[in-house]
Design a protein around this motif. Sequence first.
Motif, PDB file in Angstrom:
ATOM      1  N   THR A 286      10.467   5.247   6.341  1.00  0.00           N
ATOM      2  CA  THR A 286       9.260   4.975   7.014  1.00  0.00           C
ATOM      3  C   THR A 286       9.142   3.677   7.608  1.00  0.00           C
ATOM      4  O   THR A 286       8.151   3.317   8.474  1.00  0.00           O
ATOM      5  CB  THR A 286       8.177   4.791   5.913  1.00  0.00           C
ATOM      6  OG1 THR A 286       8.214   3.787   5.012  1.00  0.00           O
ATOM      7  CG2 THR A 286       8.013   6.096   5.119  1.00  0.00           C
ATOM      8  N   SER A 365       2.438  -0.189  -5.433  1.00  0.00           N
ATOM      9  CA  SER A 365       2.434   0.501  -4.040  1.00  0.00           C
ATOM     10  C   SER A 365       3.166  -0.448  -3.022  1.00  0.00           C
ATOM     11  O   SER A 365       3.938   0.156  -2.338  1.00  0.00           O
ATOM     12  CB  SER A 365       1.180   0.855  -3.684  1.00  0.00           C
ATOM     13  OG  SER A 365       1.079   1.553  -2.305  1.00  0.00           O
ATOM     14  N   HIS A 370       5.199   1.919  -0.017  1.00  0.00           N
ATOM     15  CA  HIS A 370       4.152   3.131   0.121  1.00  0.00           C
ATOM     16  C   HIS A 370       3.146   2.534   1.069  1.00  0.00           C
ATOM     17  O   HIS A 370       2.475   1.626   1.116  1.00  0.00           O
ATOM     18  CB  HIS A 370       3.711   3.689  -0.972  1.00  0.00           C
ATOM     19  CG  HIS A 370       4.768   4.461  -1.990  1.00  0.00           C
ATOM     20  ND1 HIS A 370       4.501   4.650  -3.096  1.00  0.00           N
ATOM     21  CD2 HIS A 370       5.740   4.897  -1.465  1.00  0.00           C
ATOM     22  CE1 HIS A 370       5.513   5.386  -3.568  1.00  0.00           C
ATOM     23  NE2 HIS A 370       6.403   5.435  -2.616  1.00  0.00           N
ATOM     24  N   THR A 375       0.489   8.351  -2.950  1.00  0.00           N
ATOM     25  CA  THR A 375       2.052   8.499  -2.739  1.00  0.00           C
ATOM     26  C   THR A 375       2.412   7.816  -4.304  1.00  0.00           C
ATOM     27  O   THR A 375       3.286   8.458  -5.061  1.00  0.00           O
ATOM     28  CB  THR A 375       2.687   8.056  -1.826  1.00  0.00           C
ATOM     29  OG1 THR A 375       2.250   8.574  -0.647  1.00  0.00           O
ATOM     30  CG2 THR A 375       4.163   8.424  -1.863  1.00  0.00           C
ATOM     31  N   THR A 376       2.119   6.630  -4.489  1.00  0.00           N
ATOM     32  CA  THR A 376       2.416   6.005  -5.490  1.00  0.00           C
ATOM     33  C   THR A 376       1.962   6.333  -7.024  1.00  0.00           C
ATOM     34  O   THR A 376       2.608   6.448  -8.207  1.00  0.00           O
ATOM     35  CB  THR A 376       1.705   4.345  -5.547  1.00  0.00           C
ATOM     36  OG1 THR A 376       1.990   4.007  -4.228  1.00  0.00           O
ATOM     37  CG2 THR A 376       2.535   3.524  -6.575  1.00  0.00           C
TER      38      THR A 376
END
Length: 413
Positions: A286, A365, A370, A375-376
């Motif tokens: 990312t 996170s 993230h 998502t975490t």
Amino acid sequence: MRNTFSILFYLKRNSPLRSGMAPIMARITINGQRAQLSTHLSVEPSLWDTPKGRVLGHTQYATQTNVRLEKLRFHLTACYERLFFKTPCVTPAMVKTEFLGQDNAKRNLLTFFAHHNAHFLHMVGVSRSIHTYNKYRSVHKHLRQYIRERYGRPDIGFSEITPEFVTGFHAFLSQQARCSANTIWIYLIAFKHILKLACSEGLLRRNPLGDYKLHSEFVSRNFLTLDELNRILALDLHDRTMQLVRDGFIFSCFTGLSYSDLCSLTRRHVEQTGDQWWIRTKRCKTGTPVTVRLFELPAAILRNHALGREGDPIFTLPSNGWCNACLDKIAARAGIPKKITFHVARHTFATTITLSQGVTIETISKLLGHKNIRTTQIYATITHAKLSGELEQLSRRIDTLFDRTNMQSRGGL
């Protein structure tokens, strides 16, 4: 009447990519009329020269991007001139259609998809991940097989992509390809993006996946306990590759770095502040910045492997598949009845190393790099020991607030 033909490159700032980069668009203007199309290029917004419509700087990426923009300008101009010799009443839409129709095969789904993948490959290592590229390749492969089985030909036109085509492809992924629900979800999101690009280039009027309901399933993430980590550490491994994989895996368990992040880690990413050592890097997937402090165990592993030049990778690991095969053998020797892959290290960091030790989900996170805390939450599982401990503390606090004697006098517990 003389046509006022111009081409402008601009950023689509209101639709940034996950990496934070903005897509570069091309605008064709003739006598006040406009038409837009994607260049399939992107750039950091701060590096964009708006008046000149090009990337600032002299880096390799800036130079390559500017060269590709000039080539695109040349081809669009050539399309306009070709049309102008046929008819003086040229519109921007005609130029766009002429440009996109230079190769009629591009109006077919698989050829368009392959063209996208080829452009995407050029961006791998710059602003795109090799894992995302492999995902698009997999979707293209499944689509090719589906089209051959259902239509008996190598490709289909965009006009044939209907809601029935989409539901049929969904069923194919589930039944013939035997993909899991979450894999299908990931593949259909990628396919939806391809169809969205086709819509933006005028090849498809409406995205049939636009209103299609996509769902993922919750999957319990595997992770190692402290006892299992100690058993792996205690193994006496004589094979150098097994030692390397074990060290890299344990290092990831204590830092949260993924396999690709670990492979790209160099001494430049390691910094010292006082008597503390830190890793400062960016996630390969990312581009998100990650800062992790090294505890004594991962620091000791790092000292054993950071022996090369400053720019050399610290961990020269074999392929991800080979690492996972080694981890299978390591787990068996340690008596761990779990399927262990390199990604389990990230789950272990989120669960055993941080959350179970009282670290907040917001901090985890950040440590994992993230962009979304949801998502975490997928990674971080509350262990039974942590749940029991926290409820015990809560019980003590609650018990001090209420008087039990009144209940006991009434025949309570």
